[in-house]
Design a protein around this motif. Structure first.
Motif, PDB file in Angstrom:
ATOM      1  N   ARG A 231      -6.576  -4.083  11.508  1.00 20.08           N
ATOM      2  CA  ARG A 231      -5.517  -3.576  10.644  1.00 20.08           C
ATOM      3  C   ARG A 231      -5.533  -4.300   9.295  1.00 20.08           C
ATOM      4  O   ARG A 231      -5.873  -5.477   9.214  1.00 20.08           O
ATOM      5  CB  ARG A 231      -4.143  -3.763  11.298  1.00 20.08           C
ATOM      6  N   VAL A 232      -5.136  -3.578   8.260  1.00 19.89           N
ATOM      7  CA  VAL A 232      -4.945  -4.205   6.951  1.00 19.89           C
ATOM      8  C   VAL A 232      -3.573  -4.873   6.962  1.00 19.89           C
ATOM      9  O   VAL A 232      -2.545  -4.197   7.076  1.00 19.89           O
ATOM     10  CB  VAL A 232      -5.021  -3.181   5.805  1.00 19.89           C
ATOM     11  N   VAL A 233      -3.565  -6.200   6.868  1.00 18.70           N
ATOM     12  CA  VAL A 233      -2.289  -6.926   6.913  1.00 18.70           C
ATOM     13  C   VAL A 233      -1.758  -7.220   5.517  1.00 18.70           C
ATOM     14  O   VAL A 233      -0.571  -7.508   5.346  1.00 18.70           O
ATOM     15  CB  VAL A 233      -2.435  -8.236   7.710  1.00 18.70           C
ATOM     16  N   GLU A 234      -2.642  -7.153   4.512  1.00 20.29           N
ATOM     17  CA  GLU A 234      -2.202  -7.381   3.140  1.00 20.29           C
ATOM     18  C   GLU A 234      -3.261  -6.840   2.193  1.00 20.29           C
ATOM     19  O   GLU A 234      -4.456  -6.966   2.449  1.00 20.29           O
ATOM     20  CB  GLU A 234      -1.990  -8.880   2.875  1.00 20.29           C
ATOM     21  N   GLN A 235      -2.832  -6.220   1.112  1.00 24.26           N
ATOM     22  CA  GLN A 235      -3.777  -5.763   0.100  1.00 24.26           C
ATOM     23  C   GLN A 235      -3.093  -5.696  -1.250  1.00 24.26           C
ATOM     24  O   GLN A 235      -1.867  -5.575  -1.343  1.00 24.26           O
ATOM     25  CB  GLN A 235      -4.390  -4.421   0.468  1.00 24.26           C
ATOM     26  N   GLY A 236      -3.907  -5.800  -2.293  1.00 25.26           N
ATOM     27  CA  GLY A 236      -3.359  -5.761  -3.639  1.00 25.26           C
ATOM     28  C   GLY A 236      -4.365  -6.279  -4.638  1.00 25.26           C
ATOM     29  O   GLY A 236      -5.532  -6.538  -4.300  1.00 25.26           O
ATOM     30  N   PRO A 237      -3.953  -6.463  -5.897  1.00 24.01           N
ATOM     31  CA  PRO A 237      -4.847  -7.020  -6.912  1.00 24.01           C
ATOM     32  C   PRO A 237      -5.363  -8.393  -6.490  1.00 24.01           C
ATOM     33  O   PRO A 237      -4.651  -9.163  -5.832  1.00 24.01           O
ATOM     34  CB  PRO A 237      -3.954  -7.114  -8.155  1.00 24.01           C
ATOM     35  N   HIS A 247       1.153 -12.713   3.552  1.00 23.96           N
ATOM     36  CA  HIS A 247       1.000 -12.683   5.003  1.00 23.96           C
ATOM     37  C   HIS A 247       0.449 -14.016   5.511  1.00 23.96           C
ATOM     38  O   HIS A 247      -0.398 -14.635   4.866  1.00 23.96           O
ATOM     39  CB  HIS A 247       0.063 -11.538   5.404  1.00 23.96           C
ATOM     40  N   GLU A 248       0.936 -14.438   6.664  1.00 26.51           N
ATOM     41  CA  GLU A 248       0.503 -15.732   7.212  1.00 26.51           C
ATOM     42  C   GLU A 248      -0.994 -15.763   7.494  1.00 26.51           C
ATOM     43  O   GLU A 248      -1.638 -16.804   7.359  1.00 26.51           O
ATOM     44  CB  GLU A 248       1.285 -16.046   8.492  1.00 26.51           C
ATOM     45  N   TYR A 249      -1.561 -14.628   7.896  1.00 25.87           N
ATOM     46  CA  TYR A 249      -3.002 -14.592   8.157  1.00 25.87           C
ATOM     47  C   TYR A 249      -3.786 -14.835   6.876  1.00 25.87           C
ATOM     48  O   TYR A 249      -4.772 -15.577   6.873  1.00 25.87           O
ATOM     49  CB  TYR A 249      -3.386 -13.246   8.770  1.00 25.87           C
ATOM     50  N   THR A 250      -3.351 -14.224   5.768  1.00 34.13           N
ATOM     51  CA  THR A 250      -4.009 -14.460   4.483  1.00 34.13           C
ATOM     52  C   THR A 250      -3.906 -15.924   4.090  1.00 34.13           C
ATOM     53  O   THR A 250      -4.879 -16.529   3.612  1.00 34.13           O
ATOM     54  CB  THR A 250      -3.373 -13.581   3.382  1.00 34.13           C
ATOM     55  N   LYS A 251      -2.747 -16.508   4.280  1.00 36.73           N
ATOM     56  CA  LYS A 251      -2.560 -17.926   3.958  1.00 36.73           C
ATOM     57  C   LYS A 251      -3.483 -18.805   4.798  1.00 36.73           C
ATOM     58  O   LYS A 251      -4.042 -19.788   4.304  1.00 36.73           O
ATOM     59  CB  LYS A 251      -1.105 -18.328   4.188  1.00 36.73           C
TER      60      LYS A 251
END
Length: 276
Positions: A231-237, A247-251
């Motif tokens: 799943r895409v948990v975060e997206q953007g520029p 998102h904690e996973y991105t961190k």
């Protein structure tokens, strides 16, 4: 006068891919993924091994079919294409794979390898295939006089340039780079990334750049999609994702990257406090 509606080059809608296993519940590798890619831009797709990045790429390139969902290219759903229409689409979307040696036929010369997409597409080459191949080799920084050599006679970086030349020879609109620099030394990575950026400007290319190395993604991507568990948990520029992840996973992914941006220290420090 009304402004024309924006249509991205590529749009993935609710992509799902399940792999059936005998006697076991189907494994869902991709679970409702959505993203868009504008023309002449690069989408970076990041995530740990097994997150669904490469499966997503293979669906977009129509190397495998989705269980459900759609992939729109210039506004048209290409998951329904077959025969000649599918072949035409594959001429517009090419892939550069992770291991340059395993993706090149060791029994074929560079000329045969680079010209293969043209032959598959049934395209004639002005001046002959050999002329087109030599031009493609020169474009990616290879010696055109080496077109009769075999992949084993080239370094890893040179072999990856062969793969890039093969992808570009049919003049695609989109190139999917699936961990395309992860097997290369750092200095060679930088050379290949510079080449990809130059080719993007020269040919108005769009890229999907898949990697687990976030430092590499930051160098080349305009937008970023972070995938976890299909799943895409975060997206953007790009800068928003790297400088202010939500998102904690991105961190967690960013906290594992060697210090490049001092602003990331606050992310690491915050994670450390939460874990104490």
């Amino acid at each position: 006068m009304s402004t024309p509606a924006y249509t991205p080059l590529l749009r993935a809608r609710d992509l799902v891919k399940e792999f059936k296993q005998p006697g076991r519940k189907a494994f869902r590798a991709v679970d409702g993924i959505n993203f868009e890619l504008a023309q002449r831009e690069t989408l970076g797709i990041v995530g740990e091994s097994g997150s669904g990045k490469s499966t997503t790429a293979r669906i977009v390139a129509r190397l495998i079919d989705p269980t459900s969902g759609s992939v729109e290219f210039h506004g048209e759903d290409v998951t329904r294409r077959s025969g000649a229409a599918l072949r035409d689409f594959r001429g517009s979307v090419q892939v550069v794979f992770q291991d340059p040696y395993s993706s090149l036929n060791p029994r074929q010369t560079v000329e045969q390898i680079i010209s293969a997409p043209l032959r598959y597409q049934g395209r004639k080459a002005t001046g002959g295939y050999r002329k087109v191949v030599k031009e493609a080799m020169a474009r990616v920084g290879l010696d055109p006089d080496h077109s009769d050599r075999y992949p084993a006679q080239f370094s890893g970086g040179q072999a990856q340039r062969i793969g890039i030349a093969r992808a570009l020879v049919v003049r695609p609109k989109l190139v999917i780079c699936d961990e395309a620099v992860s097997a290369l030394d750092v200095s060679v990575q930088a050379q290949v990334l510079d080449l990809l950026r130059d080719l993007q400007r020269e040919h108005d290319l769009s890229y999907i750049f898949i990697a687990h190395d976030l430092a590499v993604v930051r160098q080349i991507a305009h937008t970023v999609a972070v995938i976890s568990g299909g799943r895409v948990v975060e997206q953007g520029p790009r800068d928003a994702i790297f400088d202010d992840p939500q998102h904690e996973y991105t961190k967690t992914l960013l906290s594992a990257v060697p210090r490049i941006n001092p602003a990331w220290d606050s992310v690491r420090t915050g994670l450390g406090r939460e874990g104490t």
